[in-house]
Design a protein around this motif. Structure first.
Motif, short mmCIF file in Angstrom:
data_model
loop_
_atom_site.label_atom_id
_atom_site.label_comp_id
_atom_site.label_asym_id
_atom_site.label_seq_id
_atom_site.Cartn_x
_atom_site.Cartn_y
_atom_site.Cartn_z
N ASP A 93 19.44 39.52 11.12
CA ASP A 93 19.22 39.13 9.73
C ASP A 93 17.93 39.70 9.14
N ASP A 94 17.42 40.79 9.71
CA ASP A 94 16.20 41.40 9.19
C ASP A 94 16.08 42.83 9.72
N ASP A 95 15.17 43.59 9.13
CA ASP A 95 14.86 44.91 9.68
C ASP A 95 14.24 44.74 11.07
N VAL A 96 14.44 45.74 11.91
CA VAL A 96 13.88 45.71 13.26
C VAL A 96 13.12 47.01 13.50
N THR A 97 11.83 46.91 13.84
CA THR A 97 11.03 48.10 14.12
C THR A 97 10.09 47.83 15.29
N VAL A 98 10.05 48.79 16.22
CA VAL A 98 9.14 48.71 17.37
C VAL A 98 8.52 50.09 17.56
N LEU A 99 7.20 50.13 17.74
CA LEU A 99 6.48 51.36 18.03
C LEU A 99 5.66 51.14 19.29
N LEU A 100 5.87 51.98 20.27
CA LEU A 100 5.22 51.86 21.57
C LEU A 100 4.44 53.14 21.87
N PHE A 101 3.21 53.03 22.34
CA PHE A 101 2.48 54.25 22.68
C PHE A 101 1.59 54.02 23.89
N ARG A 102 1.26 55.16 24.56
CA ARG A 102 0.40 55.09 25.75
C ARG A 102 -0.50 56.32 25.82
N PRO A 103 -1.77 56.12 26.17
CA PRO A 103 -2.65 57.26 26.46
C PRO A 103 -2.20 57.93 27.75
N THR A 104 -2.32 59.25 27.81
CA THR A 104 -1.90 59.99 28.99
C THR A 104 -3.05 60.46 29.84
N GLY A 105 -4.28 60.40 29.31
CA GLY A 105 -5.41 60.89 30.06
C GLY A 105 -5.63 62.38 29.91
N THR A 106 -4.79 63.03 29.11
CA THR A 106 -4.95 64.46 28.84
C THR A 106 -5.49 64.63 27.41
N GLY A 107 -5.70 65.87 27.01
CA GLY A 107 -6.13 66.13 25.64
C GLY A 107 -7.61 65.98 25.40
N THR A 108 -8.41 65.88 26.47
CA THR A 108 -9.86 65.77 26.26
C THR A 108 -10.46 67.07 25.75
N THR A 109 -9.78 68.17 26.01
CA THR A 109 -10.20 69.48 25.49
C THR A 109 -9.15 69.98 24.51
N VAL A 110 -9.57 70.36 23.33
CA VAL A 110 -8.65 70.83 22.31
C VAL A 110 -8.20 72.25 22.65
N PRO A 111 -6.90 72.52 22.71
CA PRO A 111 -6.42 73.87 23.03
C PRO A 111 -6.96 74.91 22.05
N LEU A 112 -7.17 76.12 22.55
CA LEU A 112 -7.69 77.20 21.73
C LEU A 112 -6.78 77.46 20.53
N LYS A 113 -5.48 77.39 20.74
CA LYS A 113 -4.53 77.62 19.64
C LYS A 113 -4.78 76.65 18.50
N ASN A 114 -5.04 75.38 18.83
CA ASN A 114 -5.31 74.38 17.80
C ASN A 114 -6.58 74.72 17.03
N ARG A 115 -7.60 75.18 17.75
CA ARG A 115 -8.87 75.53 17.10
C ARG A 115 -8.68 76.69 16.12
N LEU A 116 -7.91 77.69 16.55
CA LEU A 116 -7.72 78.88 15.72
C LEU A 116 -6.92 78.58 14.45
N PHE A 117 -5.91 77.72 14.59
CA PHE A 117 -5.05 77.44 13.44
C PHE A 117 -5.57 76.30 12.56
N ALA A 118 -6.50 75.48 13.06
CA ALA A 118 -6.96 74.31 12.31
C ALA A 118 -7.47 74.65 10.91
N PRO A 119 -8.35 75.68 10.73
CA PRO A 119 -8.84 75.98 9.37
C PRO A 119 -7.72 76.34 8.40
N TRP A 120 -6.71 77.05 8.90
CA TRP A 120 -5.60 77.44 8.02
C TRP A 120 -4.71 76.25 7.69
N LEU A 121 -4.50 75.39 8.66
CA LEU A 121 -3.72 74.18 8.39
C LEU A 121 -4.44 73.29 7.39
#
Length: 314
Positions: free
Chosen positions: A246-274
């Motif tokens: 009898d109502d909307d149902v929404t669930v969002l689940l997330f977890r840290p992975t322990g990765t991503g402490t260093t930003v990939p070079l590709k992200n750095r190069l494209f960030a200004p253009w994005l």
């Protein structure tokens, strides 16, 4: 009931804002974070009052997640959801989320006289140091699974389940929303949901409430996050025939992975253009620019973040 493939979720693009108020059953990956989202509008409608969004900044270092329960239906909610998407895009490059929550509050304040208000819960994840902050605007309390102990609990601050909750959006003209740091480790889970889950009934007809929902979720294995949402909804539906109907149902689940402490070079190069593309889109649509947050932790980049981690470890 929703099912998730036990494979690595697809990666969101930088400067992307995804979400809405339609039915969905998807998984996403951002730098250092995995997220699963399920939403089903009431009576299979095209759109419901539950709104969900995920955004990733220009470098991918900042992930923002939000679930809101908006009063109203149909086109009214769709229009409000579109404005929330605009706000998510405007603050996509901000580590802090207090200004974002304040602007959301003002958005709902403009329609308060037509009963416009919402509850919402938002989180910001900063991958270089694994920083997770949560703000709750009158929304049901998130649930938290600690991987090291294998236990679920209601997410709170200093043992007080009410300490994480501020007023719903649109109730006051100006509201200083707080954000709270959550000590989440890789493999821990945080679950946002809307009130259909805590308004579900026990077998004797009594409402579950947050504690009753926790009792059910506590029996689910948190080490398999791709099946957690499906298991929660399956068990709620089995308890009482009226649950989740009898109502909307929404669930969002997330977890840290322990990765991503260093930003990939590709992200750095494209960030200004994005970023420039986002600014151009904002100008063409008459919206405010998605400027970055002018703080040292944000603009200092991964060099500062590595220094900070090294300093803390010593």
């Amino acid at each position: 009931m929703p099912t998730f493939a036990p494979t690595s979720p697809p990666t969101m693009a930088c400067m992307e804002v995804w979400g809405g108020n339609q039915a969905t059953d998807k998984a996403f990956s951002t730098l250092g974070l995995e997220t699963w989202v399920y939403s089903r509008p009431y009576q299979q409608a095209a759109g419901g009052g539950d709104v969900y969004y995920i955004s990733s900044c220009a470098t991918g270092r900042i992930t923002r997640l939000m679930v809101a329960d908006i009063s109203g239906h149909g086109a009214e909610v769709a229009d409000t959801g579109a404005r929330l998407r605009s706000l998510m895009r405007r603050h996509v490059n901000h580590v802090e989320q207090t200004q974002f929550m304040g602007e959301m509050n003002r958005e709902f304040g403009t329609v308060r006289h037509s009963s416009g208000f919402a509850t919402a819960v938002a989180a910001s994840f900063f991958s270089p140091d694994g920083r997770l902050t949560v703000t709750n605007a009158g929304h049901p309390p998130p649930l938290f699974h600690r991987r090291s102990t294998g236990t679920w609990s209601i997410l709170n601050v200093d043992g007080d389940s009410e300490s994480l909750t501020d007023m719903p959006l649109g109730m006051l003209d100006e509201m200083a929303y707080e954000e709270f740091k959550v000590a989440a480790s890789p493999g821990d889970l945080v679950m946002f949901y809307t009130d259909s889950l805590i308004e579900a009934k026990r077998s004797d007809g009594r409402l579950l409430g947050p504690d009753g929902l926790l009792e059910i979720v506590a029996t689910i294995d948190g080490t398999q996050p791709d099946i957690v949402i499906a298991e929660v909804l399956k068990r709620l539906a089995a308890i009482h025939p009226e649950n989740l109907t009898d109502d909307d149902v929404t669930v969002l689940l997330f977890r840290p992975t322990g990765t991503g402490t260093t930003v990939p070079l590709k992200n750095r190069l494209f960030a200004p253009w994005l970023f420039l593309g986002g600014c151009l889109r904002a100008i063409l649509t008459g919206n405010r620019l998605p400027l970055p947050e002018f703080t040292w932790s944000n603009l200092g980049g991964s060099v500062f973040d590595r220094f900070s981690r090294s300093h803390r470890q010593h």
